[in-house]
Design a protein around this motif. Sequence first.
Motif, short mmCIF file in Angstrom:
data_model
loop_
_atom_site.label_atom_id
_atom_site.label_comp_id
_atom_site.label_asym_id
_atom_site.label_seq_id
_atom_site.Cartn_x
_atom_site.Cartn_y
_atom_site.Cartn_z
N ALA A 1 10.06 -1.00 -10.72
CA ALA A 1 9.88 -2.00 -9.66
C ALA A 1 10.65 -3.25 -10.05
N ASP A 2 10.63 -3.58 -11.33
CA ASP A 2 11.37 -4.72 -11.84
C ASP A 2 12.86 -4.56 -11.52
N GLY A 3 13.35 -3.35 -11.67
CA GLY A 3 14.77 -3.09 -11.44
C GLY A 3 15.19 -3.18 -9.98
N ALA A 4 14.23 -3.04 -9.07
CA ALA A 4 14.58 -3.01 -7.65
C ALA A 4 14.30 -4.32 -6.96
N LYS A 5 13.69 -5.27 -7.66
CA LYS A 5 13.15 -6.43 -6.96
C LYS A 5 14.19 -7.38 -6.40
N TYR A 6 15.44 -7.27 -6.86
CA TYR A 6 16.42 -8.22 -6.35
C TYR A 6 17.07 -7.78 -5.05
N ASP A 7 16.77 -6.59 -4.61
CA ASP A 7 17.29 -6.21 -3.31
C ASP A 7 16.51 -6.98 -2.25
N ALA A 8 17.26 -7.62 -1.37
CA ALA A 8 16.62 -8.58 -0.46
C ALA A 8 16.00 -7.92 0.77
N SER A 9 16.35 -6.69 1.06
CA SER A 9 15.91 -6.17 2.34
C SER A 9 14.41 -5.93 2.34
N CYS A 10 13.76 -6.30 3.43
CA CYS A 10 12.31 -6.13 3.47
C CYS A 10 11.86 -5.65 4.84
N ALA A 11 12.78 -5.35 5.73
CA ALA A 11 12.39 -4.94 7.08
C ALA A 11 11.57 -3.66 7.02
N SER A 12 10.57 -3.59 7.89
CA SER A 12 9.73 -2.39 7.91
C SER A 12 9.41 -2.00 9.33
N CYS A 13 10.23 -2.44 10.27
CA CYS A 13 9.92 -2.14 11.66
C CYS A 13 11.18 -1.76 12.41
N GLY A 14 11.03 -1.53 13.68
CA GLY A 14 12.19 -1.24 14.51
C GLY A 14 12.58 0.22 14.48
N SER A 15 11.74 1.03 13.88
CA SER A 15 12.01 2.45 13.88
C SER A 15 11.12 3.14 14.90
N THR A 16 11.47 4.37 15.23
CA THR A 16 10.72 5.01 16.32
C THR A 16 10.16 6.37 15.93
N ARG A 17 10.12 6.63 14.65
CA ARG A 17 9.62 7.92 14.22
C ARG A 17 8.12 8.00 14.46
N SER A 18 7.65 9.12 14.95
CA SER A 18 6.20 9.23 15.12
C SER A 18 5.74 10.55 14.52
N SER A 19 4.55 10.51 14.00
CA SER A 19 4.03 11.71 13.37
C SER A 19 2.55 11.79 13.68
N ASN A 20 2.03 12.97 13.86
CA ASN A 20 0.60 13.02 14.10
C ASN A 20 -0.14 13.92 13.12
N LYS A 21 0.58 14.37 12.10
CA LYS A 21 -0.05 15.27 11.15
C LYS A 21 -0.73 14.50 10.02
N GLY A 22 0.04 13.76 9.29
CA GLY A 22 -0.49 13.10 8.11
C GLY A 22 -0.92 11.68 8.38
N ILE A 23 -0.67 10.79 7.43
CA ILE A 23 -1.01 9.39 7.67
C ILE A 23 0.25 8.55 7.65
N GLY A 24 0.15 7.39 8.33
CA GLY A 24 1.26 6.46 8.34
C GLY A 24 1.90 6.38 9.70
N ALA A 25 2.17 5.15 10.14
CA ALA A 25 2.80 4.93 11.43
C ALA A 25 3.78 3.79 11.30
N ASN A 26 4.75 3.78 12.19
CA ASN A 26 5.68 2.65 12.23
C ASN A 26 5.16 1.61 13.20
N SER A 27 5.40 0.35 12.90
CA SER A 27 4.93 -0.68 13.82
C SER A 27 6.12 -1.38 14.45
N VAL A 28 5.84 -2.00 15.60
CA VAL A 28 6.91 -2.67 16.34
C VAL A 28 7.31 -3.96 15.62
N ALA A 29 6.29 -4.70 15.19
CA ALA A 29 6.58 -5.95 14.50
C ALA A 29 6.46 -5.72 12.99
N GLY A 30 7.25 -6.40 12.23
CA GLY A 30 7.22 -6.24 10.79
C GLY A 30 5.90 -6.71 10.21
#
Lengths: 251, 419
Positions: free
Chosen positions: B11-40
Amino acid sequence: MHYAYSGKWSGLLPILHHIVTKKDEDCHIDLQTSLFVQEGISPIILSEEDAHRFLHQTFSEEVLYKCYLAFLSEKERIEEGIAQYLLLAGEMGTGIVNYWQHPVVNLIEYQAKKVAREKHLLIGVLRFQPLEGSEMLYAPFEPTYRVIYLLGSAFKRRLNQLPFILHDKKRNIACLHWQSKLLYQEHFFEQHASRKTIKEEDPYEELWRAFFKAVTIESRKNLKCEQQHLPKKYWKYLTEKNLILDAHKTG
Amino acid sequence: MTLLEKLSILADGAKYDASCASCGSTRSSNKGIGANSVAGICHTWTPDGRCVSLLKILLSNDCVYNCKYCYNRLENDHQRATFLPEEIGRLTLEFYKRNYIEGLFLSSAVLKNPDYTMEQLVLSVKKLREEFLFGGYIHLKVIPGADARLVSEAGLWVDRLSVNIEMPTQSSLHWLAPQKKEITIVQSMQQMKAEILSSMEDRKRYAKAPLFAPGGQSTQMVVGASPDTDYDIIGKSNYLYKEMELRRVYYSAFIPVRQDGVLPTDPLPPLKRENRLYQADWLIRVYKFNWKELLNPVQPNLPMDVDPKTHWALAHFDWFPVEINRADFSLLIRIPGIGIQSARKIIQARSIKAIQIEDLKPLHVSTKRAKYFITVNGKSLLPNQSLYPERIREKIADTPPPSLFETGLTLHSAVSGEL
């Protein structure tokens, strides 16, 4: 006229129905303090279902949702603000949402926005702890507003089949997700989901803290910025609470 | 090595990457857990004030490259670790369940060679989707020079792909990262662009056509490690947005690994410069400025004393004052201090009734900077005088911030400890 209701949104609807149809501009809405009809209080005999139908036929979803959000702010006399807002919406139609200059519109917009913002923040900063011997996840929190009613479906979407309990410890309200059903329960107390049943040593909590520590860039400390995004009142139930506290202690 | 130690190192090695976006995707799944959200959604903020939304880690920091700016370069003597795909899957899922994260950001140093590294990355995200049934957000780094077929497969499992361009000019890249070739970076970008577009086309015809990186692609540039100007950097960004259809370009201020004269010390304060670059980036991406309105070869760097929009407005003072009851949206958002939200509110409110000065407060439109550039229903917000641009500039200019780097120059790079 003078009205009283239970404190629940569903209980407010018949009063709003009445006020809108009678165009009662001079209304006072209080909480009902006694089981008996109080003196000076106008009894409302309209049903919740009728009121719900009427309001949804009369006003746009956007207008009603803003009222609901503002209601969850629990701001003093917000019920009267909502009534005024709906009376104005009756005159203006959907254009009311653009009328930022008007004090009543501004009040509703502003309260709705504060509630929506806390909901959004809590979707991120709520923390679940697995309960011993089951798949159940438990998340205690103390929100400023009554946002728990907005969080159930958000977490259902995220956790899908997993059962969970959201627990507003300030108001003793819980949201239970069980077998794909959401159930809200008032008067929910600690003993229902006692801390004793929370896994004592969850290895992932330790891993999360290690991660949090590792991604912090020590040379770029900016505590003010951190606190601006994450106000102190939300720290209490964070898994990483002590790390944040330590950083603020050393300055 | 325990999982805890591995996680700390990677984690220390990756921390300088600035990207943090976690939204704007449209993948949907209904089997396991986890969903994409519209707002970050941000899950926490570290004491440096940055938000955490993804489990941002390296698959490995065991690098065969020796890029001068990078913490993980071959010659740097520090502990090396590599995750197993199983460990990455388990961590992501358990963290998500506890609501620590929105998803995974997975990058890596070059382990053995680009193809082998990319294979391991693809294997990890595939496992996370297929075995752990994870439906949340995944951002995967593409290793420059990896086989095109591996990139094609990666896009099927993740929401966003990115390959870091690192430097705005070929000469800088060659000098600082001799083993990275611009041509391979560009080839990967072009391939991803083509596959993203064709997947979007297919989806219009068949609802079940496979998704390819529905959150698009992004990249990152290191700022301050090379002599490149803001003109070079923003020019490059503009090209990437226009020609490569990137969603975002991130900028990462560089802090030198060691003071041995190999790398220049940037005369501009790195964090401030990074901030100004982000402001310029938003102006071209969201506010529809042409990048040449902000920078030119004669003044190739953004000013440090005021933000680029204010700088532009002061240089085009004949455009102002703007009457907020009449100006159209594209002009409103050119007023310093008025953003997209404020401009929208102004347009909504004035459609009901002309806006007066006293309405600005309930509208929550900030006038701190805007007051020099607007009239409200014919009235100025300034008491009696008209000000010259130079005077306004003095009034608006940031007070010089105390140096953040006077003490404790860190011994590691501020740059992505990865590709």
